[in-house]
Motif scaffolding. Structure first.
Motif, mmCIF file in Angstrom:
data_model
loop_
_atom_site.group_PDB
_atom_site.id
_atom_site.type_symbol
_atom_site.label_atom_id
_atom_site.label_comp_id
_atom_site.label_asym_id
_atom_site.label_seq_id
_atom_site.Cartn_x
_atom_site.Cartn_y
_atom_site.Cartn_z
ATOM 1 N N LYS A 82 49.504 44.822 32.038
ATOM 2 C CA LYS A 82 48.299 44.603 32.468
ATOM 3 C C LYS A 82 48.671 43.545 34.329
ATOM 4 C CE LYS A 82 45.511 46.094 28.839
ATOM 5 N NZ LYS A 82 45.267 45.106 27.669
ATOM 6 N N GLN A 83 47.607 42.480 34.376
ATOM 7 C CA GLN A 83 48.045 41.811 35.042
ATOM 8 C C GLN A 83 50.071 41.537 35.962
ATOM 9 O OE1 GLN A 83 44.812 39.226 36.060
ATOM 10 N NE2 GLN A 83 46.828 37.939 37.795
ATOM 11 N N GLY A 84 50.390 42.081 35.533
ATOM 12 C CA GLY A 84 51.262 42.231 34.796
ATOM 13 C C GLY A 84 52.195 42.865 35.418
ATOM 14 N N GLY A 85 51.844 44.250 36.034
ATOM 15 C CA GLY A 85 52.303 45.910 36.365
ATOM 16 C C GLY A 85 52.792 46.675 35.681
ATOM 17 N N PRO A 102 49.110 45.308 42.407
ATOM 18 C CA PRO A 102 48.654 44.862 43.602
ATOM 19 C C PRO A 102 47.892 44.265 43.781
ATOM 20 C CG PRO A 102 48.886 47.525 43.636
ATOM 21 C CD PRO A 102 49.377 47.272 42.349
ATOM 22 N N PRO A 103 48.400 43.254 45.257
ATOM 23 C CA PRO A 103 47.873 41.748 44.954
ATOM 24 C C PRO A 103 46.420 42.064 45.218
ATOM 25 C CG PRO A 103 48.430 42.514 46.661
ATOM 26 C CD PRO A 103 49.193 43.191 46.003
ATOM 27 N N ALA A 104 45.165 40.583 44.372
ATOM 28 C CA ALA A 104 43.583 41.871 45.517
ATOM 29 C C ALA A 104 42.918 41.839 46.936
ATOM 30 C CB ALA A 104 43.016 40.100 44.190
ATOM 31 N N PRO A 107 41.245 37.538 48.770
ATOM 32 C CA PRO A 107 40.715 35.895 47.464
ATOM 33 C C PRO A 107 40.193 35.823 46.335
ATOM 34 C CG PRO A 107 41.265 35.049 49.850
ATOM 35 C CD PRO A 107 40.966 36.365 49.520
ATOM 36 N N ASP A 108 38.595 36.178 46.618
ATOM 37 C CA ASP A 108 37.615 36.027 45.622
ATOM 38 C C ASP A 108 37.667 37.921 45.378
ATOM 39 O OD1 ASP A 108 37.376 33.994 45.988
ATOM 40 O OD2 ASP A 108 35.220 34.564 48.250
ATOM 41 N N ASP A 109 38.157 38.882 45.260
ATOM 42 C CA ASP A 109 38.690 39.968 44.577
ATOM 43 C C ASP A 109 39.098 39.620 43.183
ATOM 44 O OD1 ASP A 109 36.381 40.238 46.345
ATOM 45 O OD2 ASP A 109 38.339 41.454 47.516
ATOM 46 N N ALA A 110 39.052 41.388 42.354
ATOM 47 C CA ALA A 110 40.213 40.726 41.234
ATOM 48 C C ALA A 110 41.257 41.457 41.735
ATOM 49 C CB ALA A 110 38.987 42.121 39.843
ATOM 50 N N PRO A 111 42.616 41.370 41.035
ATOM 51 C CA PRO A 111 43.611 41.890 41.260
ATOM 52 C C PRO A 111 44.169 43.164 40.557
ATOM 53 C CG PRO A 111 44.281 39.831 39.361
ATOM 54 C CD PRO A 111 42.116 39.737 40.092
ATOM 55 N N GLY A 112 44.738 43.257 40.920
ATOM 56 C CA GLY A 112 45.566 44.691 40.210
ATOM 57 C C GLY A 112 45.675 44.203 38.850
ATOM 58 N N ARG A 113 45.477 45.433 37.708
ATOM 59 C CA ARG A 113 45.673 45.350 36.304
ATOM 60 C C ARG A 113 45.904 46.770 36.123
ATOM 61 N NH1 ARG A 113 44.661 41.235 32.927
ATOM 62 N NH2 ARG A 113 43.950 41.938 30.513
ATOM 63 N N PHE A 114 47.103 47.186 35.558
ATOM 64 C CA PHE A 114 47.738 48.428 35.279
ATOM 65 C C PHE A 114 47.582 48.415 33.902
ATOM 66 C CE2 PHE A 114 51.285 49.423 38.347
ATOM 67 C CZ PHE A 114 50.042 49.141 39.741
ATOM 68 N N ARG A 138 43.028 49.820 36.597
ATOM 69 C CA ARG A 138 41.380 49.015 36.307
ATOM 70 C C ARG A 138 41.327 47.579 37.873
ATOM 71 N NH1 ARG A 138 41.280 45.485 30.726
ATOM 72 N NH2 ARG A 138 39.997 43.610 31.477
ATOM 73 N N GLY A 139 42.074 46.792 37.889
ATOM 74 C CA GLY A 139 41.626 45.500 39.074
ATOM 75 C C GLY A 139 40.983 46.012 39.808
ATOM 76 N N HIS A 140 41.923 47.770 40.203
ATOM 77 C CA HIS A 140 41.160 48.488 41.984
ATOM 78 C C HIS A 140 40.596 49.227 41.949
ATOM 79 C CE1 HIS A 140 44.458 45.103 43.280
ATOM 80 N NE2 HIS A 140 44.134 45.551 43.926
ATOM 81 N N ASP A 141 39.763 49.987 40.169
ATOM 82 C CA ASP A 141 39.698 50.694 40.136
ATOM 83 C C ASP A 141 40.060 52.056 40.628
ATOM 84 O OD1 ASP A 141 37.910 52.825 39.204
ATOM 85 O OD2 ASP A 141 36.304 52.252 40.617
ATOM 86 N N ARG A 142 41.604 52.434 40.415
ATOM 87 C CA ARG A 142 42.364 53.477 41.572
ATOM 88 C C ARG A 142 43.461 54.054 40.543
ATOM 89 N NH1 ARG A 142 39.789 51.224 45.397
ATOM 90 N NH2 ARG A 142 39.543 51.561 47.449
ATOM 91 N N LEU A 143 43.899 55.125 40.466
ATOM 92 C CA LEU A 143 45.851 55.150 40.097
ATOM 93 C C LEU A 143 46.125 54.531 41.104
ATOM 94 C CD1 LEU A 143 44.505 59.131 38.854
ATOM 95 C CD2 LEU A 143 44.294 57.117 37.414
ATOM 96 N N ARG A 144 47.055 54.525 40.461
ATOM 97 C CA ARG A 144 48.486 54.397 41.791
ATOM 98 C C ARG A 144 49.740 55.431 40.661
ATOM 99 N NH1 ARG A 144 46.680 50.748 45.450
ATOM 100 N NH2 ARG A 144 45.490 49.187 44.016
ATOM 101 N N ILE A 145 50.883 56.150 40.976
ATOM 102 C CA ILE A 145 51.667 56.728 41.579
ATOM 103 C C ILE A 145 52.934 56.619 41.665
ATOM 104 C CG2 ILE A 145 52.615 59.224 41.859
ATOM 105 C CD1 ILE A 145 48.526 58.652 42.734
ATOM 106 N N TYR A 146 53.779 56.419 40.655
ATOM 107 C CA TYR A 146 55.067 56.314 40.875
ATOM 108 C C TYR A 146 56.156 57.953 41.059
ATOM 109 C CZ TYR A 146 53.342 51.628 40.986
ATOM 110 O OH TYR A 146 52.945 50.469 41.627
#
Length: 435
Positions: A82-85, A102-104, A107-114, A138-146
């Motif tokens: 989750k927020q721990g990546g 990823p960070p928010a 400052p007032d936006d949602a942080p990254g949350r996997f 979920r925090g940024h409404d995106r996919l992250r690819i590694y």
């Protein structure tokens, strides 16, 4: 789990109340009475994760098993926190890498949350073929690819997400902050075309989006949306009444656990308070509800003061094998083409197996529990995510591996709610089910 934000209060209360009311009725059908479900014990567990400031707001959710073809004993498990990546573990369940979310944006936006993670094998990058780990942020409404490189000095995972990757569902940062965002995930490569896709569900909605992954000239990976499908949010019951699962105002029955069977291109999607759907992975054609949760059809009234649902009388239209939430869907393949769709039954801490073959209409084949091996190595409760791999993984797991999330890892540290992942020998699972 409620304090960790992984389940909705309304659904949890309905499930708990109904299971208590229907224990006797479900015992025989689900094998909890004189013929209880078999239990298997984990061989290892990951270090506990804590969803608080001291623990980096880490909350275990969903695992994916990556097989090292060159040296199977050095395979890995990639898991969301989750927020721990992301966390990466070896087959001894030891952490080998921690990837921060990823960070928010501000400052007032949602942080990254996997939330969920899945793998794509032999994806075509500009530099050649590579295995990828794909996660929903979920925090940024995106996919992250590694990219996965087992022996890279900085750790196996390297972020190769296209910086221009768009939001999956949201049209603005305000919408992203509402967190009706990318949630569940299943990846899929079409054997006919070689193209790779991600199927992504939406939190607190019934939507599933089909995204095609695309390689950019600079070595990054992005995606484009092909289409979106909405599953039902209300259902016609046999007595000709309409039923909608009880939830907080404005929430719809969401999907999280998903898996695609590459042999036939079918998607299995767990609508948490409803059941398991089967539909084409390209999101076209008909859909069928393979199995229902026990709570299906039970009326509920949301109590705003108590912030929970009050369950009504069970009309008896639900299933007998899985209890809400249905999550953690994964595919157990076998060399002869047989195998199972495996689902966690979060409401009663069990796992259910369904025949993967369509000609058998995904018939229920049995179930099991993951029970504690000792006071120090507990089992799995309220399992959010699971992954299974029926392949040789060296001396530790010569018959394959099952990894399941544990929503109540024990013993906890000074009362802190802990989560983690259990590693289970797949050979022992299959022996227990076949007995």
């Amino acid at each position: 789990m409620l304090a960790q934000g992984s389940r909705r209060p309304a659904a949890l209360v309905v499930g708990a109340v109904l299971v208590a009311l229907t224990t006797a009725a479900s015992a025989t059908a689900h094998g909890h009475g004189s013929d209880p479900l078999p239990a298997v014990a984990p061989h290892a567990e990951t270090p506990s994760l804590y969803d608080d400031e001291a623990g980096g707001n880490a909350n275990a959710d969903d695992p994916a098993i990556w097989r090292n073809a060159a040296d199977p004993g050095r395979s890995l498990v990639v898991a969301t926190a989750k927020q721990g990546g992301l966390r990466v573990y070896d087959l001894d369940a030891r952490q080998v890498q921690s990837v921060p979310a990823p960070p928010a944006a501000n400052p007032d936006d949602a942080p990254g949350r996997f939330n969920n993670v899945d793998l794509i094998h032999h994806f075509g990058l500009q530099s050649g073929r590579a295995d990828l780990a794909v996660a929903t942020d979920r925090g940024h409404d995106r996919l992250r690819i590694y990219r996965i490189d087992r022996d890279r000095s900085g750790g196996p995972l390297t972020d190769i997400t296209d910086p221009a990757a768009p939001a999956v569902f949201s049209g603005s940062q305000d919408e992203i902050n509402d967190q009706r965002t990318a949630y569940g995930l299943a990846t899929w490569t079409d054997s006919a075309t070689g193209r790779s896709y991600a199927l992504v569900s939406r939190r607190e909605r019934t939507s599933i989006a089909l995204l095609e992954l695309t390689a950019a000239p600079d070595g990054t990976v992005g995606y484009r949306k092909i289409r979106t499908l909405d599953l039902p949010s209300s259902f016609r019951l046999p007595d000709d009444t309409s039923w909608t699962p009880c939830a907080e105002p404005g929430e719809l029955p969401q999907v999280e656990g998903m898996v695609v069977d590459p042999a036939n291109g079918m998607l299995y999607a767990g609508q948490e308070d409803v059941g398991i759907w089967r539909l084409r992975a390209d999101l076209t054609g008909d859909r069928e509800l393979v199995d229902k949760v026990r709570e299906y059809g039970v009326p509920g009234t949301y109590d705003e003061e108590q912030d929970e649902c009050v369950a009504g009388t069970d009309p008896g239209y639900g299933g007998s094998r899985i209890a809400a939430d249905v999550e953690g869907l994964t595919l157990l393949t076998q060399p002869d083409g047989d195998g199972y769709v495996l689902s966690s039954s979060q409401g009663d801490n069990t796992f259910a197996l369904y025949d993967r073959e369509l000609e058998d209409d995904n018939e229920y084949e049995g179930g099991f529990r993951v029970a504690g091996a000792s006071s120090a190595l507990d089992g799995s409760e309220e399992c959010d995510g699971a992954d299974v791999l029926n392949a040789h993984l060296g001396k530790k797991y010569p018959h394959g591996l099952l990894v399941v999330q544990d929503g109540h890892d024990t013993p906890a540290d000074h009362g802190r709610e802990a989560t983690g992942f259990k590693f289970v020998d797949l050979g022992e699972v299959m022996e227990s089910v076949d007995d």
